[in-house]
Design an enzyme around this catalytic site. Structure first.
Site, PDB file in Angstrom:
ATOM      1  N   SER A 138      42.735  34.081  52.765  1.00  0.00           N
ATOM      2  CA  SER A 138      41.926  33.207  51.908  1.00  0.00           C
ATOM      3  C   SER A 138      42.205  31.778  52.349  1.00  0.00           C
ATOM      4  CB  SER A 138      42.369  33.383  50.448  1.00  0.00           C
ATOM      5  OG  SER A 138      41.866  32.351  49.623  1.00  0.00           O
ATOM      6  N   TYR A 151      48.798  34.366  43.777  1.00  0.00           N
ATOM      7  CA  TYR A 151      47.748  34.540  44.790  1.00  0.00           C
ATOM      8  C   TYR A 151      48.035  33.674  46.018  1.00  0.00           C
ATOM      9  CZ  TYR A 151      42.890  35.130  46.441  1.00  0.00           C
ATOM     10  OH  TYR A 151      41.761  35.433  47.168  1.00  0.00           O
TER      11      TYR A 151
HETATM   12  P1  NAD Z   1      36.282  42.405  44.628  1.00  0.00           P
HETATM   13  O1  NAD Z   1      36.917  42.404  43.269  1.00  0.00           O
HETATM   14  O2  NAD Z   1      34.803  42.409  44.755  1.00  0.00           O
HETATM   15  O3  NAD Z   1      36.830  43.614  45.499  1.00  0.00           O
HETATM   16  C1  NAD Z   1      38.171  43.975  45.490  1.00  0.00           C
HETATM   17  C2  NAD Z   1      38.289  45.364  46.038  1.00  0.00           C
HETATM   18  O4  NAD Z   1      39.669  45.751  45.992  1.00  0.00           O
HETATM   19  C3  NAD Z   1      37.517  46.407  45.216  1.00  0.00           C
HETATM   20  O5  NAD Z   1      37.021  47.410  46.070  1.00  0.00           O
HETATM   21  C4  NAD Z   1      38.609  46.966  44.304  1.00  0.00           C
HETATM   22  O6  NAD Z   1      38.317  48.286  43.823  1.00  0.00           O
HETATM   23  C5  NAD Z   1      39.772  46.956  45.264  1.00  0.00           C
HETATM   24  N1  NAD Z   1      41.066  47.016  44.602  1.00  0.00           N
HETATM   25  C6  NAD Z   1      41.556  46.228  43.621  1.00  0.00           C
HETATM   26  N2  NAD Z   1      42.787  46.638  43.281  1.00  0.00           N
HETATM   27  C7  NAD Z   1      43.073  47.701  44.079  1.00  0.00           C
HETATM   28  C8  NAD Z   1      44.199  48.551  44.208  1.00  0.00           C
HETATM   29  N3  NAD Z   1      45.282  48.434  43.427  1.00  0.00           N
HETATM   30  N4  NAD Z   1      44.137  49.545  45.119  1.00  0.00           N
HETATM   31  C9  NAD Z   1      43.035  49.724  45.898  1.00  0.00           C
HETATM   32  N5  NAD Z   1      41.959  48.942  45.821  1.00  0.00           N
HETATM   33  C10 NAD Z   1      41.980  47.939  44.909  1.00  0.00           C
HETATM   34  O7  NAD Z   1      36.945  41.132  45.337  1.00  0.00           O
HETATM   35  P2  NAD Z   1      36.566  40.364  46.699  1.00  0.00           P
HETATM   36  O8  NAD Z   1      36.246  38.965  46.309  1.00  0.00           O
HETATM   37  O9  NAD Z   1      35.651  41.133  47.553  1.00  0.00           O
HETATM   38  O10 NAD Z   1      38.032  40.312  47.345  1.00  0.00           O
HETATM   39  C11 NAD Z   1      38.374  41.006  48.525  1.00  0.00           C
HETATM   40  C12 NAD Z   1      39.478  40.240  49.235  1.00  0.00           C
HETATM   41  O11 NAD Z   1      38.990  38.957  49.622  1.00  0.00           O
HETATM   42  C13 NAD Z   1      40.714  39.989  48.370  1.00  0.00           C
HETATM   43  O12 NAD Z   1      41.883  40.135  49.146  1.00  0.00           O
HETATM   44  C14 NAD Z   1      40.529  38.547  47.970  1.00  0.00           C
HETATM   45  O13 NAD Z   1      41.764  37.920  47.689  1.00  0.00           O
HETATM   46  C15 NAD Z   1      39.882  37.971  49.211  1.00  0.00           C
HETATM   47  N6  NAD Z   1      39.178  36.703  49.004  1.00  0.00           N
HETATM   48  C16 NAD Z   1      38.141  36.616  48.130  1.00  0.00           C
HETATM   49  C17 NAD Z   1      37.494  35.396  47.979  1.00  0.00           C
HETATM   50  C18 NAD Z   1      36.332  35.216  47.052  1.00  0.00           C
HETATM   51  O14 NAD Z   1      35.917  34.065  46.850  1.00  0.00           O
HETATM   52  N7  NAD Z   1      35.765  36.242  46.478  1.00  0.00           N
HETATM   53  C19 NAD Z   1      37.924  34.290  48.703  1.00  0.00           C
HETATM   54  C20 NAD Z   1      38.979  34.420  49.576  1.00  0.00           C
HETATM   55  C21 NAD Z   1      39.605  35.635  49.723  1.00  0.00           C
END
Ligand code: NAD
Length: 256
Positions: A138, A151
């Site tokens: 991130s 985080y």
């Molecule tokens: P999201 O909530 O849409 O997806 C998260 C995914 O992780 C889902 O498939 C969920 O079921 C799964 N998950 C959650 N807990 C879990 C567990 N204990 N075991 C297995 N699977 C689990 O979120 P996203 O925004 O797509 O995030 C995905 C990644 O991207 C994360 O690591 C997040 O930190 C990172 N990220 C997101 C953003 C953003 O703005 N959305 C920005 C930077 C980084």
């Protein structure tokens, strides 16, 4: 480009993970999905690319379940060629109020799970002298924001783990790189939009503009498709010597 390869993407039933899984499937890779919630529609979206798809519901906070998932992937498709460590959760709160169990869960899911999946994937990747490990970190792996202690700590850890993994395999065909997105409008971020809208009495649209305006100069969300395209680049021959980078796709967030 990736026909015959197998990609395991953690947390790929939703958001960024699903976007990356689709981009890799579009290049011909077989996919192992993981995550919670609806499984049938992501599976169908992947199968539409004409590749094989399997699903394992490992909870990424549990080491034994990660081990079972890695064994399942190898048993299903021979080996994991591309590992995308993506599963992640968020909690927003000041340090003195931060629930201890949320801290533990964020460190386990956002950081330790990447270590476990990586250690289990590396032997087969090294044996075939080709592998790609892509860690979804991130902008919070590079800079901090208030009220995101766990985080930010986990994501800085992921960037560090990325560099060590890259260095330990630098003379092999196994590369490791991190992707550092800014705001992406997934369920994880929509929760933060909702919280802002409720706290300040704003509409959904105004809360989104406020969120972007605080951090992202482009005033645009990065999309899962754009992040998928970056993951495909990391898997391409052009990226054979891209090792240990933390590549932000953040609308200028960290350029400030
Ligand atoms: P999201 O909530 O849409 O997806 C998260 C995914 O992780 C889902 O498939 C969920 O079921 C799964 N998950 C959650 N807990 C879990 C567990 N204990 N075991 C297995 N699977 C689990 O979120 P996203 O925004 O797509 O995030 C995905 C990644 O991207 C994360 O690591 C997040 O930190 C990172 N990220 C997101 C953003 C953003 O703005 N959305 C920005 C930077 C980084």
């Amino acid at each position: 480009m990736l026909k015959g390869k197998t990609a395991l993407v953690t947390g790929s039933t939703s958001g960024i993970g699903l976007g990356i899984a689709k981009a890799l499937a579009a290049q011909g890779a077989n996919i192992v999905l993981n995550g919670f919630g609806d499984v049938e529609s992501p599976k169908a979206e992947i199968a539409a690319f004409g590749v094989k798809v399997a699903y394992h519901g490992a909870d990424m906070s549990k080491v034994a379940e990660i081990e079972a998932m890695m064994k399942f992937a190898a048993d299903s498709f021979g080996r994991v060629d591309i590992l995308v460590n993506n599963a992640g959760i968020q909690h927003v709160s000041k340090i003195e109020d931060f629930p201890v169990e949320r801290w533990d869960a964020i460190i386990a899911i956002n950081l330790s799970s990447a270590f476990h999946a990586t250690r289990l994937a590396l032997p087969a990747m090294k044996a075939s002298n080709w592998g790609r490990i892509i860690n979804v970190a991130s902008v919070h792996g590079l800079v901090a924001s208030a009220e995101k202690s766990a985080y930010v700590a986990a994501k800085h850890g992921v960037v560090g783990l990325t560099k060590v993994t890259a260095l330990e395999n630098a003379t092999t065909g196994v590369t490791c790189n991190a992707i550092c997105p800014g705001w992406v409008l997934t369920p994880l971020v929509q929760k933060q939009v909702d919280a802002k809208a409720a706290a300040l009495g704003l509409s959904n649209e105004d809360a989104k503009k406020l969120l972007l305006g605080e951090k992202e100069p482009s005033m645009q969300f990065t999309t899962p498709d754009e992040l998928g395209a970056l993951a495909v680049f990391f898997c391409s021959p052009a990226a054979d010597n891209v090792r240990g980078v933390a590549w932000n796709m953040d609308g200028g967030w960290t350029a400030q």
